[in-house]
Enzyme design. Sequence first.
Site, PDB file in Angstrom:
ATOM      1  CG  ASN A 100      52.948 102.824  68.811  1.00  0.00           C
ATOM      2  OD1 ASN A 100      54.089 103.220  68.567  1.00  0.00           O
ATOM      3  ND2 ASN A 100      52.668 102.093  69.881  1.00  0.00           N
ATOM      4  NE  ARG A 101      55.540  96.956  67.456  1.00  0.00           N
ATOM      5  CZ  ARG A 101      56.764  96.445  67.591  1.00  0.00           C
ATOM      6  NH1 ARG A 101      56.978  95.170  67.327  1.00  0.00           N
ATOM      7  NH2 ARG A 101      57.770  97.193  67.991  1.00  0.00           N
ATOM      8  CB  VAL A 160      60.139 100.507  66.233  1.00  0.00           C
ATOM      9  CG1 VAL A 160      58.752 100.853  65.713  1.00  0.00           C
ATOM     10  CG2 VAL A 160      60.889  99.684  65.191  1.00  0.00           C
ATOM     11  CB  SER A 214      71.711 114.030  64.005  1.00  0.00           C
ATOM     12  OG  SER A 214      72.368 114.571  65.136  1.00  0.00           O
ATOM     13  N   GLY A 215      69.546 115.183  66.101  1.00  0.00           N
ATOM     14  CA  GLY A 215      68.970 116.386  66.702  1.00  0.00           C
ATOM     15  C   GLY A 215      68.149 116.072  67.927  1.00  0.00           C
ATOM     16  CE  LYS A 240      72.063 110.340  64.021  1.00  0.00           C
ATOM     17  NZ  LYS A 240      72.212 109.483  65.174  1.00  0.00           N
ATOM     18  CG  HIS A 299      76.366 112.978  63.442  1.00  0.00           C
ATOM     19  ND1 HIS A 299      75.783 112.638  64.652  1.00  0.00           N
ATOM     20  CD2 HIS A 299      76.145 114.310  63.291  1.00  0.00           C
ATOM     21  CE1 HIS A 299      75.258 113.706  65.204  1.00  0.00           C
ATOM     22  NE2 HIS A 299      75.459 114.732  64.393  1.00  0.00           N
ATOM     23  CG  ASN A 300      75.424 109.108  66.514  1.00  0.00           C
ATOM     24  OD1 ASN A 300      75.084 110.109  65.883  1.00  0.00           O
ATOM     25  ND2 ASN A 300      74.553 108.312  67.087  1.00  0.00           N
ATOM     26  CD  GLU A 350      76.241 112.944  69.726  1.00  0.00           C
ATOM     27  OE1 GLU A 350      75.731 112.401  70.728  1.00  0.00           O
ATOM     28  OE2 GLU A 350      75.668 113.058  68.630  1.00  0.00           O
ATOM     29  CE1 TYR A 351      78.604 107.728  71.279  1.00  0.00           C
ATOM     30  CE2 TYR A 351      80.240 106.487  72.511  1.00  0.00           C
ATOM     31  CZ  TYR A 351      78.943 106.639  72.057  1.00  0.00           C
ATOM     32  OH  TYR A 351      78.002 105.708  72.398  1.00  0.00           O
TER      33      TYR A 351
END
Length: 492
Positions: A40-41, A82, A136-137, A191, A194-195, A198-199
């Site tokens: 990680n930065r 990130v 997702s999850g 994906k 998928h979202n 989901e909406y």
Amino acid sequence: MTGFTPAPSSADLGVYGLGVMGANLARNLARHGHAVAVYNRTTARTERLMDNHAAEGEFVPAADLADFVASLRSPRVAIIMVQAGAGTEEAIGQLAELMEPGDIIVDAGNTLYTDTRRREEALRDRGIHFVGMGVSGGEEGALLGPSIMPGGTEESYQRLGPMLESISARADDGAPCCTHVGPDGAGHFVKMVHNGIEYADMQLIAEAYDLLRHVGGLSVAEIAEVFRSWKDSELDSYLIDVTTEVLSRTDPATGQPFVDVIVDAAGQKGTGVWTTQTALELGVAVPAIAEATFARAASSSADARAAVRGASIELGASQDAPLAGVEREAFIEAVRQALYGSKIAAYAQGFDEIATASAQYGWNIDLGAMATIWRAGCIIRARFLEDITRAYAQEPELASLLTAPVFSAALAGALPAWRQVVATSALTGVPAPAFAASLAYVDQLRAERLPAALIQGQRDFFGSHTYHRVDDPTGVYHTLWSTPERAEEKWN
């Protein structure tokens, strides 16, 4: 830890970015026996991971990015976790400078698929595999088993696949909720859709709640019990479980239902907008997803809402007395059927968008496989995904999910109640835009003739845009509207 230098080629793969999602994904990989390089930065996050979770598996921490890359065994795999946008772009550039042909960079964030296609092409020219990977999850899924949607080359999946499948969620039949989706941006595209689904799913559930409360006259606690009872139906899903939990909660500070102390302005991070915009570009109808996205925007338009509320008498909003007794029970069942019918329509729209993009970009996405990997781990996991999986197994080239026998029969059964609910919404002023749009979508696909014929006539009149005739569907025609005889010309 800051002075620690990891041994070269000591890690199976690495995770760059140790926020909650990245840290949980790294822990999941380590728990499943993979040696995981972590970087990680901000070094404090790496130290915190090691202080709290080092005993969970084999971690290879690095304070320097060059050491992180050197610790990866060849062909190297680095998963970026990130913030999307500039942060992802920077991380990709830094890793690419340190990697060699044959190595693999994985973007596991929510990234617009066109950015993924651009990045994959640029890195391909340098011999580096770039994988856009949907995950997702949420935080829990990243740690305990998400649904994973990787794109990229087949070669990259040969290296990645066994590790990703080992940490993914498992469906009831034991199948991993991970598969190679397709080339370049296919993983991030799936994906994104998928979202978008989901909406729609969340908006439909919210509309059902609103109708039950303001037309059916149920209390919040009673609605929670209704949703709980729907677990024994085809509506059984993770989002129904979440809804039940939210509606069952009482705010400890006020004693009111928790849902009543939340400001009614829904946030969004852009994937619903992307799904809708992309559908417009592809020429695919996704009205349930679009209305769900617009509903979030409308909910956040505080000034406009206040102004229109002040004009409600002039607008003629009508609200009858809440239902009771047998009528109320019948309305609850009608809402259940409308919710299921709308849910089928929303998923059909999402799968149609995936199929259209797959054909346009040559991705060859297996739609049945997408339903299979959404059965567990992801936010839209639901019982009826088993039916979708079987539908595509029986007929992989379905023109629409609505034509599968299990769903065409379900829609036929739901339509009368669905129409009643949408009509009631309009008559009482309780908005249900996603219910209405989903019903209109089904009716459009069922119609023998649509008014699009009139629209083509209008377009030809003012813009000479031409039209086809029913007795010559391949011919291109234009009417000379300015001439007295309205002569027709065939242009090909």
